[in-house]
Design a protein around this motif. Structure first.
Motif, PDB file in Angstrom:
ATOM      1  N   MET A   1     -28.772 -21.571 -10.493  1.00  0.00           N
ATOM      2  CA  MET A   1     -27.631 -20.670 -10.628  1.00  0.00           C
ATOM      3  C   MET A   1     -26.347 -21.481 -10.758  1.00  0.00           C
ATOM      4  O   MET A   1     -26.131 -22.457 -10.049  1.00  0.00           O
ATOM      5  CB  MET A   1     -27.531 -19.752  -9.411  1.00  0.00           C
ATOM      6  CG  MET A   1     -28.689 -18.785  -9.260  1.00  0.00           C
ATOM      7  SD  MET A   1     -28.800 -17.600 -10.627  1.00  0.00           S
ATOM      8  CE  MET A   1     -27.327 -16.620 -10.330  1.00  0.00           C
ATOM      9  N   SER A   2     -25.503 -21.085 -11.673  1.00  0.00           N
ATOM     10  CA  SER A   2     -24.191 -21.717 -11.845  1.00  0.00           C
ATOM     11  C   SER A   2     -23.206 -20.652 -12.295  1.00  0.00           C
ATOM     12  O   SER A   2     -23.429 -19.968 -13.294  1.00  0.00           O
ATOM     13  CB  SER A   2     -24.275 -22.832 -12.886  1.00  0.00           C
ATOM     14  OG  SER A   2     -23.012 -23.430 -13.093  1.00  0.00           O
ATOM     15  N   ASN A   3     -22.141 -20.485 -11.518  1.00  0.00           N
ATOM     16  CA  ASN A   3     -21.127 -19.457 -11.813  1.00  0.00           C
ATOM     17  C   ASN A   3     -21.749 -18.075 -11.968  1.00  0.00           C
ATOM     18  O   ASN A   3     -21.382 -17.302 -12.846  1.00  0.00           O
ATOM     19  CB  ASN A   3     -20.345 -19.831 -13.073  1.00  0.00           C
ATOM     20  CG  ASN A   3     -19.583 -21.131 -12.920  1.00  0.00           C
ATOM     21  OD1 ASN A   3     -19.004 -21.389 -11.863  1.00  0.00           O
ATOM     22  ND2 ASN A   3     -19.573 -21.949 -13.955  1.00  0.00           N
ATOM     23  N   GLY A   4     -22.750 -17.793 -11.112  1.00  0.00           N
ATOM     24  CA  GLY A   4     -23.336 -16.456 -11.076  1.00  0.00           C
ATOM     25  C   GLY A   4     -24.384 -16.165 -12.114  1.00  0.00           C
ATOM     26  O   GLY A   4     -24.830 -15.018 -12.244  1.00  0.00           O
ATOM     27  N   SER A   5     -24.796 -17.187 -12.888  1.00  0.00           N
ATOM     28  CA  SER A   5     -25.825 -16.941 -13.899  1.00  0.00           C
ATOM     29  C   SER A   5     -26.770 -18.137 -13.972  1.00  0.00           C
ATOM     30  O   SER A   5     -26.498 -19.209 -13.436  1.00  0.00           O
ATOM     31  CB  SER A   5     -25.188 -16.683 -15.269  1.00  0.00           C
ATOM     32  OG  SER A   5     -24.524 -17.843 -15.728  1.00  0.00           O
ATOM     33  N   ASN A   6     -27.881 -17.931 -14.636  1.00  0.00           N
ATOM     34  CA  ASN A   6     -28.869 -18.984 -14.827  1.00  0.00           C
ATOM     35  C   ASN A   6     -29.129 -19.073 -16.323  1.00  0.00           C
ATOM     36  O   ASN A   6     -29.791 -18.208 -16.900  1.00  0.00           O
ATOM     37  CB  ASN A   6     -30.156 -18.650 -14.061  1.00  0.00           C
ATOM     38  CG  ASN A   6     -31.158 -19.779 -14.101  1.00  0.00           C
ATOM     39  OD1 ASN A   6     -31.392 -20.385 -15.140  1.00  0.00           O
ATOM     40  ND2 ASN A   6     -31.774 -20.061 -12.961  1.00  0.00           N
ATOM     41  N   ILE A   7     -28.604 -20.109 -16.958  1.00  0.00           N
ATOM     42  CA  ILE A   7     -28.632 -20.173 -18.415  1.00  0.00           C
ATOM     43  C   ILE A   7     -30.055 -20.267 -18.958  1.00  0.00           C
ATOM     44  O   ILE A   7     -30.355 -19.766 -20.041  1.00  0.00           O
ATOM     45  CB  ILE A   7     -27.764 -21.341 -18.927  1.00  0.00           C
ATOM     46  CG1 ILE A   7     -27.538 -21.195 -20.435  1.00  0.00           C
ATOM     47  CG2 ILE A   7     -28.393 -22.706 -18.587  1.00  0.00           C
ATOM     48  CD1 ILE A   7     -26.458 -22.104 -20.970  1.00  0.00           C
ATOM     49  N   ILE A   8     -30.974 -20.893 -18.204  1.00  0.00           N
ATOM     50  CA  ILE A   8     -32.357 -20.990 -18.665  1.00  0.00           C
ATOM     51  C   ILE A   8     -33.000 -19.599 -18.706  1.00  0.00           C
ATOM     52  O   ILE A   8     -33.651 -19.223 -19.685  1.00  0.00           O
ATOM     53  CB  ILE A   8     -33.175 -21.932 -17.771  1.00  0.00           C
ATOM     54  CG1 ILE A   8     -32.562 -23.340 -17.760  1.00  0.00           C
ATOM     55  CG2 ILE A   8     -34.627 -21.981 -18.216  1.00  0.00           C
ATOM     56  CD1 ILE A   8     -32.558 -24.026 -19.099  1.00  0.00           C
ATOM     57  N   VAL A   9     -32.801 -18.840 -17.649  1.00  0.00           N
ATOM     58  CA  VAL A   9     -33.345 -17.480 -17.609  1.00  0.00           C
ATOM     59  C   VAL A   9     -32.672 -16.599 -18.659  1.00  0.00           C
ATOM     60  O   VAL A   9     -33.328 -15.811 -19.349  1.00  0.00           O
ATOM     61  CB  VAL A   9     -33.179 -16.867 -16.211  1.00  0.00           C
ATOM     62  CG1 VAL A   9     -33.635 -15.415 -16.205  1.00  0.00           C
ATOM     63  CG2 VAL A   9     -33.969 -17.671 -15.178  1.00  0.00           C
ATOM     64  N   ASP A  10     -31.371 -16.734 -18.784  1.00  0.00           N
ATOM     65  CA  ASP A  10     -30.626 -15.885 -19.709  1.00  0.00           C
ATOM     66  C   ASP A  10     -31.028 -16.109 -21.163  1.00  0.00           C
ATOM     67  O   ASP A  10     -31.069 -15.158 -21.956  1.00  0.00           O
ATOM     68  CB  ASP A  10     -29.119 -16.141 -19.564  1.00  0.00           C
ATOM     69  CG  ASP A  10     -28.561 -15.652 -18.240  1.00  0.00           C
ATOM     70  OD1 ASP A  10     -29.267 -14.882 -17.554  1.00  0.00           O
ATOM     71  OD2 ASP A  10     -27.430 -16.054 -17.886  1.00  0.00           O
ATOM     72  N   ARG A  11     -31.359 -17.365 -21.529  1.00  0.00           N
ATOM     73  CA  ARG A  11     -31.555 -17.674 -22.939  1.00  0.00           C
ATOM     74  C   ARG A  11     -33.004 -17.930 -23.347  1.00  0.00           C
ATOM     75  O   ARG A  11     -33.296 -18.015 -24.535  1.00  0.00           O
ATOM     76  CB  ARG A  11     -30.670 -18.856 -23.330  1.00  0.00           C
ATOM     77  CG  ARG A  11     -29.171 -18.524 -23.133  1.00  0.00           C
ATOM     78  CD  ARG A  11     -28.271 -19.538 -23.756  1.00  0.00           C
ATOM     79  NE  ARG A  11     -28.445 -19.651 -25.190  1.00  0.00           N
ATOM     80  CZ  ARG A  11     -27.734 -20.458 -25.963  1.00  0.00           C
ATOM     81  NH1 ARG A  11     -26.791 -21.212 -25.426  1.00  0.00           N
ATOM     82  NH2 ARG A  11     -27.940 -20.520 -27.259  1.00  0.00           N
ATOM     83  N   ALA A  12     -33.888 -18.068 -22.382  1.00  0.00           N
ATOM     84  CA  ALA A  12     -35.302 -18.257 -22.736  1.00  0.00           C
ATOM     85  C   ALA A  12     -35.837 -16.988 -23.404  1.00  0.00           C
ATOM     86  O   ALA A  12     -35.512 -15.871 -22.990  1.00  0.00           O
ATOM     87  CB  ALA A  12     -36.119 -18.572 -21.491  1.00  0.00           C
ATOM     88  N   PRO A  13     -36.662 -17.130 -24.427  1.00  0.00           N
ATOM     89  CA  PRO A  13     -37.244 -15.937 -25.072  1.00  0.00           C
ATOM     90  C   PRO A  13     -38.177 -15.212 -24.116  1.00  0.00           C
ATOM     91  O   PRO A  13     -38.792 -15.826 -23.227  1.00  0.00           O
ATOM     92  CB  PRO A  13     -38.004 -16.526 -26.261  1.00  0.00           C
ATOM     93  CG  PRO A  13     -38.242 -17.954 -25.921  1.00  0.00           C
ATOM     94  CD  PRO A  13     -37.097 -18.392 -25.064  1.00  0.00           C
TER      95      PRO A  13
ATOM     96  N   SER B   1     -40.992 -14.141 -24.557  1.00  0.00           N
ATOM     97  CA  SER B   1     -42.389 -14.546 -24.723  1.00  0.00           C
ATOM     98  C   SER B   1     -42.803 -15.652 -23.757  1.00  0.00           C
ATOM     99  O   SER B   1     -44.001 -15.846 -23.504  1.00  0.00           O
ATOM    100  CB  SER B   1     -42.643 -14.995 -26.162  1.00  0.00           C
ATOM    101  OG  SER B   1     -41.798 -16.090 -26.502  1.00  0.00           O
ATOM    102  N   VAL B   2     -41.848 -16.425 -23.230  1.00  0.00           N
ATOM    103  CA  VAL B   2     -42.213 -17.501 -22.294  1.00  0.00           C
ATOM    104  C   VAL B   2     -41.984 -17.116 -20.840  1.00  0.00           C
ATOM    105  O   VAL B   2     -42.356 -17.860 -19.932  1.00  0.00           O
ATOM    106  CB  VAL B   2     -41.445 -18.814 -22.598  1.00  0.00           C
ATOM    107  CG1 VAL B   2     -41.654 -19.235 -24.035  1.00  0.00           C
ATOM    108  CG2 VAL B   2     -39.969 -18.699 -22.258  1.00  0.00           C
ATOM    109  N   LYS B   3     -41.408 -15.949 -20.607  1.00  0.00           N
ATOM    110  CA  LYS B   3     -41.089 -15.549 -19.229  1.00  0.00           C
ATOM    111  C   LYS B   3     -42.292 -14.887 -18.565  1.00  0.00           C
ATOM    112  O   LYS B   3     -42.299 -13.691 -18.283  1.00  0.00           O
ATOM    113  CB  LYS B   3     -39.881 -14.614 -19.226  1.00  0.00           C
ATOM    114  CG  LYS B   3     -38.583 -15.287 -19.645  1.00  0.00           C
ATOM    115  CD  LYS B   3     -37.426 -14.293 -19.578  1.00  0.00           C
ATOM    116  CE  LYS B   3     -36.124 -14.892 -20.039  1.00  0.00           C
ATOM    117  NZ  LYS B   3     -35.017 -13.900 -20.027  1.00  0.00           N
TER     118      LYS B   3
END
Length: 212
Positions: free
Chosen positions: A174-186, A188-190
Motif C-alpha cells: 500500500m502506498s498513499n492509500g492504493s496498491n498499484i500492482i492490484v490496481d493495474r494487474a489484469p 486474468s491473473v488475480k
C-alpha cells in the motif's frame, strides 16, 4: 542477484537456465573514488572512462568534459543514471542495442530505479517478456518498482502471469492509500495464487520484510 524461494521466481529463472532467455554480461568496469578533485584538475590525457565516470557520480564532471574516446560502452553503463548521460542515450538511441540494455540491467543496480530507469529509455520493441524477466530477478527491493511502472505504462503485455505474481510479492504494498500492482494487474491473473503472493514477504536490501 538474490535467489528467492518462490515458485514464480523459479519459473522465471528456469527460462534463463534452459536458454529460452539469455542473461546480460556483467561489466567489470572498475569503480574509483577520486577525492577532492574536479574534471578540471585532471589533464585531458588522463580523463579515462573510469576517472570520468567516478567524477560524474559526485557532480565533479559533465558529459561535455568526457573525451569522445572515453565514452565507451562500459562508461555509459556505469554512468547511466547521470542525467546528461541518460539524455544522451535517449537522443542517440540507435547507438545502443538490445544487448546494451541487458548488460545495463545486470551491471548497474540503479538502472531500474527512478524516472530515468532503463525502461523509460529503451526502444519500445525491446520491452518484452525476456527483458522484463531479466529486470525483475535483478530488482528485488520493495522500493524499486519504478521500472515496473514504466513497463505497465509502455507495454503492459510484456508482463507474463508469473512476472505479475512475483511482482505482487516484491512490490505489492500500500502506498498513499492504493496498491498499484492490484490496481493495474489484469483480472486474468488475480487468482488465489496472486493474492497469496501479495500476502507473502517482500524484500528490502536483501532482507525479507513481513509487513504484508
Amino acid at each position: 542477484m538474490m535467489q528467492i524461494k518462490d515458485v514464480y521466481f523459479r519459473r522465471i529463472m528456469d527460462k534463463f537456465e534452459n536458454e529460452e532467455f539469455t542473461m546480460g554480461h556483467v561489466s567489470d568496469f572498475p569503480h574509483l573514488y577520486i577525492e577532492g578533485k574536479t574534471i578540471y584538475d585532471i589533464p585531458s590525457s588522463q580523463r579515462t572512462p573510469e576517472v570520468c565516470s567516478a567524477l560524474m557520480k559526485y557532480g565533479k564532471c559533465k558529459l561535455r568534459d568526457v573525451p569522445i574516446k572515453s565514452r565507451t560502452r562500459d562508461f555509459f553503463i556505469d554512468s547511466f543514471t547521470n542525467r546528461d548521460v541518460n539524455d544522451f542515450i535517449k537522443s542517440n538511441i540507435s547507438l545502443f542495442d538490445r544487448d546494451f540494455f541487458k548488460d545495463l540491467i545486470v551491471s548497474n543496480h540503479y538502472s531500474t530505479h527512478f524516472d530515468t530507469n532503463c525502461f523509460n529509455v529503451m526502444p519500445l520493441e525491446y520491452i518484452d517478456e525476456e527483458m522484463v524477466s531479466l529486470a525483475i530477478i535483478h530488482t528485488q527491493d520493495w522500493s524499486s518498482d519504478d521500472w515496473f511502472i514504466s513497463v505497465m505504462d509502455r507495454n503492459i503485455d510484456a508482463i507474463s502471469s508469473d512476472i505479475w505474481k512475483l511482482a505482487a510479492r516484491l512490490y505489492g504494498r500500500m502506498s498513499n492509500g492504493s496498491n498499484i500492482i492490484v490496481d493495474r494487474a489484469p483480472e486474468s491473473v488475480k487468482d488465489e495464487e496472486f493474492y497469496r503472493e501479495l500476502c507473502l514477504c517482500n524484500f528490502n536490501a536483501g532482507m525479507e520484510l513481513d509487513t504484508n
